[in-house]
Design a protein around this motif. Structure first.
Motif, PDB file in Angstrom:
ATOM      1  N   ALA A 249      19.692   3.248   5.311  1.00  0.00           N
ATOM      2  CA  ALA A 249      19.842   1.909   4.882  1.00  0.00           C
ATOM      3  C   ALA A 249      20.210   1.638   6.784  1.00  0.00           C
ATOM      4  N   ALA A 250      21.028   1.940   6.766  1.00  0.00           N
ATOM      5  CA  ALA A 250      21.947   1.023   8.392  1.00  0.00           C
ATOM      6  C   ALA A 250      20.986   1.861   9.310  1.00  0.00           C
ATOM      7  N   LEU A 251      20.016   2.634   9.274  1.00  0.00           N
ATOM      8  CA  LEU A 251      19.153   3.516  10.217  1.00  0.00           C
ATOM      9  C   LEU A 251      17.912   2.938  10.203  1.00  0.00           C
ATOM     10  N   ARG A 252      17.241   2.328   9.393  1.00  0.00           N
ATOM     11  CA  ARG A 252      15.749   1.637   8.907  1.00  0.00           C
ATOM     12  C   ARG A 252      15.310   0.864   9.887  1.00  0.00           C
ATOM     13  N   GLY A 253      16.786  -0.098   9.778  1.00  0.00           N
ATOM     14  CA  GLY A 253      15.865  -1.413  10.823  1.00  0.00           C
ATOM     15  C   GLY A 253      15.239  -0.526  11.696  1.00  0.00           C
ATOM     16  N   ASP A 254      16.231  -0.009  12.669  1.00  0.00           N
ATOM     17  CA  ASP A 254      15.577   0.644  13.415  1.00  0.00           C
ATOM     18  C   ASP A 254      14.833   1.972  14.024  1.00  0.00           C
ATOM     19  N   PHE A 255      14.923   2.729  13.077  1.00  0.00           N
ATOM     20  CA  PHE A 255      14.012   3.691  13.210  1.00  0.00           C
ATOM     21  C   PHE A 255      13.244   3.828  11.089  1.00  0.00           C
ATOM     22  N   PRO A 256      11.534   3.029  11.352  1.00  0.00           N
ATOM     23  CA  PRO A 256      11.281   2.805  10.147  1.00  0.00           C
ATOM     24  C   PRO A 256      11.166   4.687   9.021  1.00  0.00           C
ATOM     25  N   ASP A 257      10.888   4.891  10.198  1.00  0.00           N
ATOM     26  CA  ASP A 257      10.619   5.953   9.533  1.00  0.00           C
ATOM     27  C   ASP A 257      11.519   7.294   9.264  1.00  0.00           C
ATOM     28  N   VAL A 258      12.502   7.334   9.109  1.00  0.00           N
ATOM     29  CA  VAL A 258      13.539   7.802   9.054  1.00  0.00           C
ATOM     30  C   VAL A 258      13.622   8.534   7.492  1.00  0.00           C
ATOM     31  N   THR A 259      14.271   9.513   6.863  1.00  0.00           N
ATOM     32  CA  THR A 259      14.160   9.789   5.487  1.00  0.00           C
ATOM     33  C   THR A 259      15.431  10.920   5.766  1.00  0.00           C
ATOM     34  N   ILE A 260      15.994  10.757   3.558  1.00  0.00           N
ATOM     35  CA  ILE A 260      16.810  11.585   3.702  1.00  0.00           C
ATOM     36  C   ILE A 260      16.667  13.005   4.021  1.00  0.00           C
ATOM     37  N   SER A 261      15.848  13.108   3.735  1.00  0.00           N
ATOM     38  CA  SER A 261      15.406  14.615   4.408  1.00  0.00           C
ATOM     39  C   SER A 261      15.818  14.780   5.644  1.00  0.00           C
TER      40      SER A 261
END
Length: 254
Positions: A28-40
């Protein structure tokens, strides 16, 4: 170059290194800047030695704010500078030793960003290491937010594939959770075949590009292939998202 990971020194460094965030909170902290980041993706970067979260006695990952800043550095270097993970790791190792980044000085350290202490409801939760293998159908459905009938439909239409004992790999939870979210908007599992077919075609394209490397017995070659797979997956997801958003914007035009 991206800013150096925050929290390495100075006031508040100890607090920045206190492991208190779940992997869902990190996402959740990263998705604002990196929308495509995933847990994987986060787990892959951990496996590559770029971040080292602590584990609770139950096997759950716990990240510090310094870990989040480190991940932000890695993702920025990949997205904005197209650096391979091997080079990013060299940069991080240099920064850990207090040395300039190879090839030039590190950018000024940015103030650490407070990450949420709780993951949003739609973010996949971490799975304890002890139960990271196959999950019984009922447990898997509950973790994904699916009803048993919806899970059965996902299997019927090829979105999910249980093993011979009817269990589901924990790694498939992000797929199941996405299916659960779409179901809340009226998109049923039978509608998801188009996503599955598209993913299979994209995977076939990537496989054709990397087939020679994947057949190699060289450990270095296979490591490079793993990096390329991660980068190609991220770029493919970025392209898919951009194309879909462009098409949906067309629908809203007068």
């Amino acid at each position: 170059m991206p800013g150096a990971p925050a929290g390495a020194s100075g006031d508040g460094a100890a607090d920045a290194r206190t492991p208190r965030l779940t992997i869902g909170a990190v996402l959740a902290a990263l998705r604002g800047d990196f929308p495509d980041v995933t847990i994987s993706k986060i787990r892959f970067l951990e496996g590559e030695g770029l971040v080292a979260p602590q584990r609770t006695p139950s096997g759950y990952r716990k990240f510090s704010r310094a870990d989040v800043d480190r991940l932000r550095y890695v993702l920025t270097a990949q997205r904005d500078h197209y650096l391979p993970l091997r080079v990013i790791k060299e940069h991080l190792d240099a920064l850990d030793r207090g040395q300039p980044v190879p090839g030039g000085p590190a950018a000024p350290t940015e103030a650490p960003t407070e990450a949420p202490t709780e993951a949003p409801t739609e973010a996949p939760e971490d799975v304890p290491a002890a139960v990271a293998g196959p999950m019984e159908a009922g447990e898997f459905a509950r973790a994904a937010g699916l009803t048993p009938a919806q899970l059965a439909d996902c299997v019927q239409f090829g979105v999910l594939a249980p093993d011979a004992d009817g269990r589901h790999p924990a790694a498939d939870l992000p797929i199941a959770q996405a299916a659960a979210g779409l179901a809340r908007h009226g998109i049923e599992p039978r509608h998801l075949r188009v996503f599955r077919n598209g993913a299979e075609r994209e995977a076939a394209l990537v496989e054709s590009l990397l087939a020679p490397v994947l057949r190699s017995r060289s450990e270095d070659a296979r490591t490079r292939a793993g990096e390329q797979l991660a980068e190609l997956a991220a770029l493919s997801a970025q392209l898919h998202r951009a194309l879909l958003e462009a098409r949906l914007r067309d629908l809203l035009r007068p």
